[in-house]
Design an enzyme around this catalytic site. Structure first.
Site, mmCIF file in Angstrom:
data_model
loop_
_atom_site.group_PDB
_atom_site.id
_atom_site.type_symbol
_atom_site.label_atom_id
_atom_site.label_comp_id
_atom_site.label_asym_id
_atom_site.label_seq_id
_atom_site.Cartn_x
_atom_site.Cartn_y
_atom_site.Cartn_z
ATOM 1 N N THR A 161 0.856 -1.196 0.000
ATOM 2 C CA THR A 161 0.000 0.000 0.000
ATOM 3 C C THR A 161 0.890 1.243 0.000
ATOM 4 O O THR A 161 1.979 1.231 0.571
ATOM 5 C CB THR A 161 -0.879 -0.017 1.272
ATOM 6 O OG1 THR A 161 -1.791 -1.088 1.165
ATOM 7 C CG2 THR A 161 -1.619 1.296 1.481
ATOM 8 N N ARG B 147 -14.358 -6.557 -1.162
ATOM 9 C CA ARG B 147 -13.714 -6.226 0.124
ATOM 10 C C ARG B 147 -13.127 -4.804 0.041
ATOM 11 O O ARG B 147 -12.452 -4.455 -0.917
ATOM 12 C CB ARG B 147 -12.617 -7.234 0.416
ATOM 13 C CG ARG B 147 -11.850 -6.984 1.742
ATOM 14 C CD ARG B 147 -10.564 -6.240 1.513
ATOM 15 N NE ARG B 147 -9.722 -6.162 2.711
ATOM 16 C CZ ARG B 147 -8.634 -5.425 2.803
ATOM 17 N NH1 ARG B 147 -8.223 -4.694 1.769
ATOM 18 N NH2 ARG B 147 -7.930 -5.391 3.917
ATOM 19 N N VAL B 148 -13.416 -3.989 1.030
ATOM 20 C CA VAL B 148 -12.847 -2.646 1.119
ATOM 21 C C VAL B 148 -11.997 -2.598 2.390
ATOM 22 O O VAL B 148 -12.426 -3.086 3.438
ATOM 23 C CB VAL B 148 -13.956 -1.570 1.157
ATOM 24 C CG1 VAL B 148 -13.374 -0.200 1.447
ATOM 25 C CG2 VAL B 148 -14.713 -1.556 -0.172
ATOM 26 N N GLY B 149 -10.800 -2.042 2.272
ATOM 27 C CA GLY B 149 -9.901 -1.986 3.420
ATOM 28 C C GLY B 149 -9.784 -0.596 4.013
ATOM 29 O O GLY B 149 -10.523 0.332 3.657
ATOM 30 N N ASP B 150 -8.818 -0.466 4.909
ATOM 31 C CA ASP B 150 -8.652 0.794 5.637
ATOM 32 C C ASP B 150 -8.259 1.962 4.743
ATOM 33 O O ASP B 150 -8.535 3.119 5.077
ATOM 34 C CB ASP B 150 -7.600 0.625 6.736
ATOM 35 C CG ASP B 150 -6.221 0.303 6.169
ATOM 36 O OD1 ASP B 150 -6.122 -0.601 5.312
ATOM 37 O OD2 ASP B 150 -5.240 0.968 6.570
ATOM 38 N N THR C 143 -0.415 1.623 6.468
ATOM 39 C CA THR C 143 -0.217 0.466 5.591
ATOM 40 C C THR C 143 -0.164 -0.774 6.465
ATOM 41 O O THR C 143 0.396 -0.736 7.558
ATOM 42 C CB THR C 143 1.093 0.609 4.786
ATOM 43 O OG1 THR C 143 1.448 -0.688 4.260
ATOM 44 C CG2 THR C 143 2.249 1.140 5.609
ATOM 45 N N GLY C 144 -0.748 -1.850 5.982
ATOM 46 C CA GLY C 144 -0.750 -3.076 6.769
ATOM 47 C C GLY C 144 -2.083 -3.777 6.649
ATOM 48 O O GLY C 144 -2.848 -3.501 5.720
ATOM 49 N N GLY D 33 -5.522 -4.222 6.727
ATOM 50 C CA GLY D 33 -6.579 -3.224 6.801
ATOM 51 C C GLY D 33 -7.625 -3.492 7.852
ATOM 52 O O GLY D 33 -8.128 -2.559 8.504
HETATM 53 N N1 GLY Z 1 -3.955 -1.605 4.224
HETATM 54 C C1 GLY Z 1 -4.409 -2.003 2.963
HETATM 55 C C2 GLY Z 1 -5.498 -2.964 3.022
HETATM 56 O O1 GLY Z 1 -5.580 -3.773 3.942
HETATM 57 O O2 GLY Z 1 -6.302 -2.947 2.140
#
Ligand code: GLY
Length: 297
Positions: A168, A196-199, A219-220, A222
């Protein structure tokens, strides 16, 4: 906010995670981060806003196939690229997109959401329709898929591995007027379910900015950053007086308690920059208010 004093700074990350076997010493990733940092810094030195700078820097990383954002993004379980991105200014404007396909620069689309809608987050087909209405060119299906990511996806399918992240990208900046901004962009995690939607699409989780304190980009994993509100925790720590490095460490501790690892970059209202990560590496590059460049992995 420290006010207009002409001081500018920024820090960029190219993702926390395992080191890339194709770039074992991280030199190529660091070079990519340096190119992005210099692009953002040039915007700041020319009088651009922190928002202009973070979008410019993240665009460079989205266009670099080494990073998991835009071109070169991780693939879903069914082999597609679905991107998340967000941007926030310290004055409280925010925009984001989630699970968008075939858009070359999701961070620019997030900025359009911020500037041209009454909303903060658009996802999937609705975000893509908004892009078309704004004149954002839709790429051919699969245009963002690189050979490298296809090979990773094929290997993951054969081994039936669980979804895994890394790569990321993000940037936080402080401009000459004393404003801060943050932007983050990602393809998410390899083998994620479609939708799927992440952080990285969520204000407070992956991206946050407040002129009273500073800005953060994460980053990591999510899911853990979402549960911990990693970026917001980092900015709240700066608001309480923590320097950027310490704020990033505090937020990362909260993320770990929520079950995930990763990294966070921060810039405070005075223009100090810092970071923390608890993975084997996190490529990054920064340019301080004194104009000194630093980088690492
Ligand atoms: N941090 C990026 C994700 O998990 O989508």
């Amino acid at each position: 906010m420290n006010g207009p004093d002409g001081k500018v700074s920024l820090i960029v990350h190219g993702g926390a995670g395992a080191l890339d076997p194709g770039d074992p010493d991280g030199a190529a990733h660091v070079a990519g981060c340096q190119a992005a940092a210099r692009a953002g810094h040039a915007v700041l030195k020319a009088g651009g806003s922190a928002a202009d700078a973070v979008v410019a820097a993240v665009t460079v990383l989205e266009d670099d196939p080494l990073f998991n954002a835009g071109t070169g993004a991780a693939l879903t379980e069914d082999g597609a690229v679905e991107c998340d991105a967000s941007v926030m200014t310290g004055q409280g404007a925010a925009g984001a997109v989630g699970a968008v396909r075939d858009v070359k620069n999701p961070v620019r689309l997030a900025r359009l959401v911020m500037e041209r809608t009454a909303h903060v987050l658009l996802v999937g087909a609705g975000a893509e329709a908004f892009a078309a209405r704004q004149g954002v060119r839709r790429l051919e299906a699969g245009a963002l898929v690189t050979d490298r990511m296809r090979a990773k996806w094929q290997a993951a399918k054969i081994k039936a591995t669980t979804p895994a992240g890394g790569g990321t990208v993000g940037c936080v900046a402080r401009d000459a007027q004393g404003h801060v901004a943050a932007a983050t962009s990602t393809g998410g995690i390899l083998m994620k379910l479609s939708g799927r939607v992440g952080d990285s699409a969520l204000i407070g989780a992956g991206t946050y900015a407040d002129d009273r304190a500073g800005a953060a980009s994460c980053t990591g994993l999510g899911e853990a950053f979402m549960k911990a509100l990693g970026a917001k925790v980092a900015v709240e720590a700066m608001l309480a007086g923590a320097p950027p490095d310490a704020a990033a460490r505090q937020a990362l501790a909260a993320v770990r308690r929520a079950g995930g690892d990763g990294g966070i970059i921060c810039a405070d209202a005075a223009g100090r920059v810092g970071f923390a990560f608890n993975t084997p590496g996190m490529s990054r590059a920064a340019i301080s208010t004194a104009g000194v460049e630093t980088s690492g992995v």
